[in-house]
Motif scaffolding. Structure first.
Motif, PDB file in Angstrom:
ATOM      1  N   GLY A  92       0.819  -1.213   0.000  1.00  0.00           N
ATOM      2  CA  GLY A  92       0.000   0.000   0.000  1.00  0.00           C
ATOM      3  C   GLY A  92       0.847   1.254   0.000  1.00  0.00           C
ATOM      4  N   LEU A  93       1.896   1.264   0.805  1.00  0.00           N
ATOM      5  CA  LEU A  93       2.785   2.425   0.843  1.00  0.00           C
ATOM      6  C   LEU A  93       3.515   2.596  -0.479  1.00  0.00           C
ATOM      7  N   GLU A  94       3.959   1.480  -1.054  1.00  0.00           N
ATOM      8  CA  GLU A  94       4.640   1.553  -2.343  1.00  0.00           C
ATOM      9  C   GLU A  94       3.705   2.029  -3.441  1.00  0.00           C
ATOM     10  N   ALA A  95       2.411   1.766  -3.292  1.00  0.00           N
ATOM     11  CA  ALA A  95       1.434   2.197  -4.284  1.00  0.00           C
ATOM     12  C   ALA A  95       1.154   3.689  -4.203  1.00  0.00           C
ATOM     13  N   GLY A  96       1.628   4.327  -3.133  1.00  0.00           N
ATOM     14  CA  GLY A  96       1.442   5.774  -3.013  1.00  0.00           C
ATOM     15  C   GLY A  96       0.694   6.219  -1.787  1.00  0.00           C
ATOM     16  N   ALA A  97       0.321   5.277  -0.894  1.00  0.00           N
ATOM     17  CA  ALA A  97      -0.363   5.675   0.337  1.00  0.00           C
ATOM     18  C   ALA A  97       0.588   6.468   1.222  1.00  0.00           C
ATOM     19  N   ASP A  98       0.014   7.356   2.022  1.00  0.00           N
ATOM     20  CA  ASP A  98       0.813   8.222   2.893  1.00  0.00           C
ATOM     21  C   ASP A  98       0.959   7.661   4.298  1.00  0.00           C
ATOM     22  N   ASP A  99       0.037   6.808   4.698  1.00  0.00           N
ATOM     23  CA  ASP A  99       0.078   6.241   6.045  1.00  0.00           C
ATOM     24  C   ASP A  99      -0.830   5.028   6.056  1.00  0.00           C
ATOM     25  N   GLU A 151      17.399  20.771  -7.566  1.00  0.00           N
ATOM     26  CA  GLU A 151      17.007  22.071  -7.028  1.00  0.00           C
ATOM     27  C   GLU A 151      15.715  21.927  -6.241  1.00  0.00           C
ATOM     28  N   VAL A 152      15.708  22.474  -5.029  1.00  0.00           N
ATOM     29  CA  VAL A 152      14.523  22.431  -4.174  1.00  0.00           C
ATOM     30  C   VAL A 152      14.093  23.860  -3.892  1.00  0.00           C
ATOM     31  N   ASP A 153      12.972  24.258  -4.447  1.00  0.00           N
ATOM     32  CA  ASP A 153      12.411  25.597  -4.235  1.00  0.00           C
ATOM     33  C   ASP A 153      11.497  25.521  -3.018  1.00  0.00           C
ATOM     34  N   THR A 154      11.973  26.028  -1.876  1.00  0.00           N
ATOM     35  CA  THR A 154      11.233  25.874  -0.624  1.00  0.00           C
ATOM     36  C   THR A 154      10.081  26.862  -0.502  1.00  0.00           C
ATOM     37  N   GLU A 155      10.034  27.870  -1.355  1.00  0.00           N
ATOM     38  CA  GLU A 155       8.905  28.800  -1.338  1.00  0.00           C
ATOM     39  C   GLU A 155       7.846  28.384  -2.354  1.00  0.00           C
ATOM     40  N   GLY A 156       8.292  28.063  -3.551  1.00  0.00           N
ATOM     41  CA  GLY A 156       7.346  27.631  -4.576  1.00  0.00           C
ATOM     42  C   GLY A 156       6.940  26.182  -4.444  1.00  0.00           C
ATOM     43  N   MET A 157       7.595  25.447  -3.505  1.00  0.00           N
ATOM     44  CA  MET A 157       7.328  24.026  -3.302  1.00  0.00           C
ATOM     45  C   MET A 157       7.430  23.261  -4.618  1.00  0.00           C
ATOM     46  N   GLU A 158       8.548  23.502  -5.316  1.00  0.00           N
ATOM     47  CA  GLU A 158       8.813  22.802  -6.563  1.00  0.00           C
ATOM     48  C   GLU A 158      10.195  22.161  -6.502  1.00  0.00           C
ATOM     49  N   VAL A 159      10.346  21.062  -7.216  1.00  0.00           N
ATOM     50  CA  VAL A 159      11.619  20.351  -7.268  1.00  0.00           C
ATOM     51  C   VAL A 159      11.978  20.140  -8.734  1.00  0.00           C
ATOM     52  N   ARG A 160      13.235  20.379  -9.052  1.00  0.00           N
ATOM     53  CA  ARG A 160      13.723  20.157 -10.407  1.00  0.00           C
ATOM     54  C   ARG A 160      14.988  19.311 -10.357  1.00  0.00           C
ATOM     55  N   LYS A 161      15.092  18.402 -11.300  1.00  0.00           N
ATOM     56  CA  LYS A 161      16.291  17.571 -11.433  1.00  0.00           C
ATOM     57  C   LYS A 161      16.784  17.704 -12.866  1.00  0.00           C
ATOM     58  N   GLY A 162      17.996  18.223 -13.021  1.00  0.00           N
ATOM     59  CA  GLY A 162      18.509  18.468 -14.354  1.00  0.00           C
ATOM     60  C   GLY A 162      17.656  19.444 -15.133  1.00  0.00           C
ATOM     61  N   GLY A 163      17.030  20.385 -14.428  1.00  0.00           N
ATOM     62  CA  GLY A 163      16.184  21.388 -15.065  1.00  0.00           C
ATOM     63  C   GLY A 163      14.761  20.938 -15.332  1.00  0.00           C
ATOM     64  N   GLN A 164      14.452  19.670 -15.078  1.00  0.00           N
ATOM     65  CA  GLN A 164      13.112  19.140 -15.311  1.00  0.00           C
ATOM     66  C   GLN A 164      12.338  19.049 -14.002  1.00  0.00           C
ATOM     67  N   ASN A 165      11.079  19.451 -14.040  1.00  0.00           N
ATOM     68  CA  ASN A 165      10.245  19.389 -12.845  1.00  0.00           C
ATOM     69  C   ASN A 165      10.044  17.942 -12.396  1.00  0.00           C
ATOM     70  N   VAL A 166      10.079  17.745 -11.092  1.00  0.00           N
ATOM     71  CA  VAL A 166       9.844  16.439 -10.489  1.00  0.00           C
ATOM     72  C   VAL A 166       8.548  16.518  -9.689  1.00  0.00           C
ATOM     73  N   ALA A 167       7.599  15.644  -9.988  1.00  0.00           N
ATOM     74  CA  ALA A 167       6.310  15.645  -9.295  1.00  0.00           C
ATOM     75  C   ALA A 167       6.419  14.833  -8.012  1.00  0.00           C
ATOM     76  N   LEU A 168       6.233  15.505  -6.873  1.00  0.00           N
ATOM     77  CA  LEU A 168       6.248  14.845  -5.581  1.00  0.00           C
ATOM     78  C   LEU A 168       4.890  14.977  -4.916  1.00  0.00           C
ATOM     79  N   THR A 169       4.522  13.964  -4.142  1.00  0.00           N
ATOM     80  CA  THR A 169       3.346  14.109  -3.294  1.00  0.00           C
ATOM     81  C   THR A 169       3.710  15.037  -2.131  1.00  0.00           C
ATOM     82  N   PRO A 170       2.718  15.617  -1.455  1.00  0.00           N
ATOM     83  CA  PRO A 170       3.040  16.471  -0.310  1.00  0.00           C
ATOM     84  C   PRO A 170       3.880  15.773   0.753  1.00  0.00           C
ATOM     85  N   THR A 171       3.632  14.488   1.013  1.00  0.00           N
ATOM     86  CA  THR A 171       4.441  13.773   1.996  1.00  0.00           C
ATOM     87  C   THR A 171       5.881  13.658   1.525  1.00  0.00           C
ATOM     88  N   GLU A 172       6.080  13.342   0.255  1.00  0.00           N
ATOM     89  CA  GLU A 172       7.433  13.267  -0.291  1.00  0.00           C
ATOM     90  C   GLU A 172       8.118  14.628  -0.235  1.00  0.00           C
TER      91      GLU A 172
END
Length: 236
Positions: A92-99, A151-172
Motif C-alpha cells: 500500500g505504501l509503495e502504491a502511493g499511500a501516505d500512512d 534544485e529544491v524551491d522551498t517557497e514555490g514548493m517545486e523540485v527540479r532535477k537536471g532542469g526538469q520538474n519532479v512531481a512529488l506528493t506532499p508527503t514526499e
C-alpha cells in the motif's frame, strides 16, 4: 472553514457504517463505498480531501485503487490493514499511500491520524515547519537549495532535477524538505516520523523506509544515503 470530505472504502457493512457514523460525529463529510470500483467512481465524482482504503475489498483491491488514485491526484491516502505485519502494508505504501492504520482500530485514533495527515498536507503548500525554516533564512537566495543537479524551491514548493520538474506528493515534499534543511546530517527514522508524519510516539519505520525509496526513485538513487543503524542523510 469548509468541511473535510472523506472517501471511505470498506466491504464489511458493520465496520463501514460504524466508522462512517464516528467520522460524521467528528464533523467529517463521508462517502462510504463497499468495493474498489465504486470507490474509484466516487473519487472521480466527488474529489474528496482524503481517502481511507481497506486493503482487502472486492472488485478493485485497496492497493490497486490507491495506484489509480495516485495516477490522478496527490490527495492523501490512508490504508487500512487487518494485519500490522502484512506485506499489504508495504504494498500500500509503495502504491502511493501516505500512512496506514491497523484494524481493529479505535475511532479516536483513526480521527487523530486523519487530522495529522490533513495538517501536513495543508502545510505542504504553505509555511510548514520544514519549509518555514528555509523561508526564514537570512539570505532569500537560500529559498532555492541546490544539491548537484537537484534544485529544491522551498517557497514555490517545486523540485527540479537536471532542469526538469519532479512531481512529488506532499508527503514526499515534506520528507525532502527535512533532508534539504540539513544536508549531510543523519536523520533518524524516529525524527522523520515525528517531523514528517507528526507522530508524537514511536511509529512503524516502514512508513519512512518506503517513502525514502519512493523519493530516491524520483530524485536519484544515490542522492539519499542510508547510514546503517542510524537513519538517512542527503548528499550535499
Amino acid at each position: 472553514m469548509a468541511e473535510t470530505h472523506v472517501l471511505f472504502v470498506e466491504d464489511d457493512d458493520v465496520i463501514r457504517e460504524a466508522t462512517q457514523l464516528a467520522l460524521e460525529r467528528d464533523g467529517f463529510v463521508v462517502t462510504a463505498m463497499p468495493d474498489g470500483l465504486a470507490g474509484l467512481e466516487a473519487f472521480r465524482a466527488n474529489r474528496p480531501d482524503i481517502a481511507l482504503l481497506d486493503v482487502m475489498v472486492p472488485g478493485l483491491d485497496g492497493v490497486s485503487l490507491c495506484r489509480r488514485i495516485r495516477d490522478e491526484s496527490t490527495v492523501p491516502v490512508i490504508m487500512l490493514s487487518a494485519r500490522a505485519d502484512s506485506i499489504d502494508v508495504v504494498l500500500g505504501l509503495e502504491a502511493g499511500a501516505d500512512d496506514y492504520v491497523t484494524k481493529p482500530f479505535d475511532g479516536a485514533v483513526l480521527v487523530a491520524r486523519i487530522r495529522a495527515v490533513l495538517r501536513r498536507f495543508g502545510h505542504a503548500s504553505g509555511p510548514d515547519r520544514a519549509g518555514a525554516a528555509a523561508a526564514d533564512a537570512d539570505d532569500p537566495a537560500e529559498a532555492v537549495l541546490r544539491f548537484g543537479d537537484l534544485e529544491v524551491d522551498t517557497e514555490g514548493m517545486e523540485v527540479r532535477k537536471g532542469g526538469q520538474n519532479v512531481a512529488l506528493t506532499p508527503t514526499e515534499m515534506r520528507l525532502l524538505l527535512e533532508f534539504s534543511n540539513a544536508p549531510g546530517t543523519v536523520l533518524s527514522r524516529d525524527r522523520l516520523l515525528e517531523r514528517v508524519w507528526d507522530y508524537g510516539w514511536g511509529g512503524d519505520t516502514r512508513v519512512v523506509d518506503v517513502h525514502v525509496q519512493r523519493l530516491r526513485g524520483k530524485i536519484g538513487q544515490d542522492r539519499i544515503e542510508t547510514v546503517r543503524g542510524f537513519g538517512y542523510k542527503l548528499r550535499g
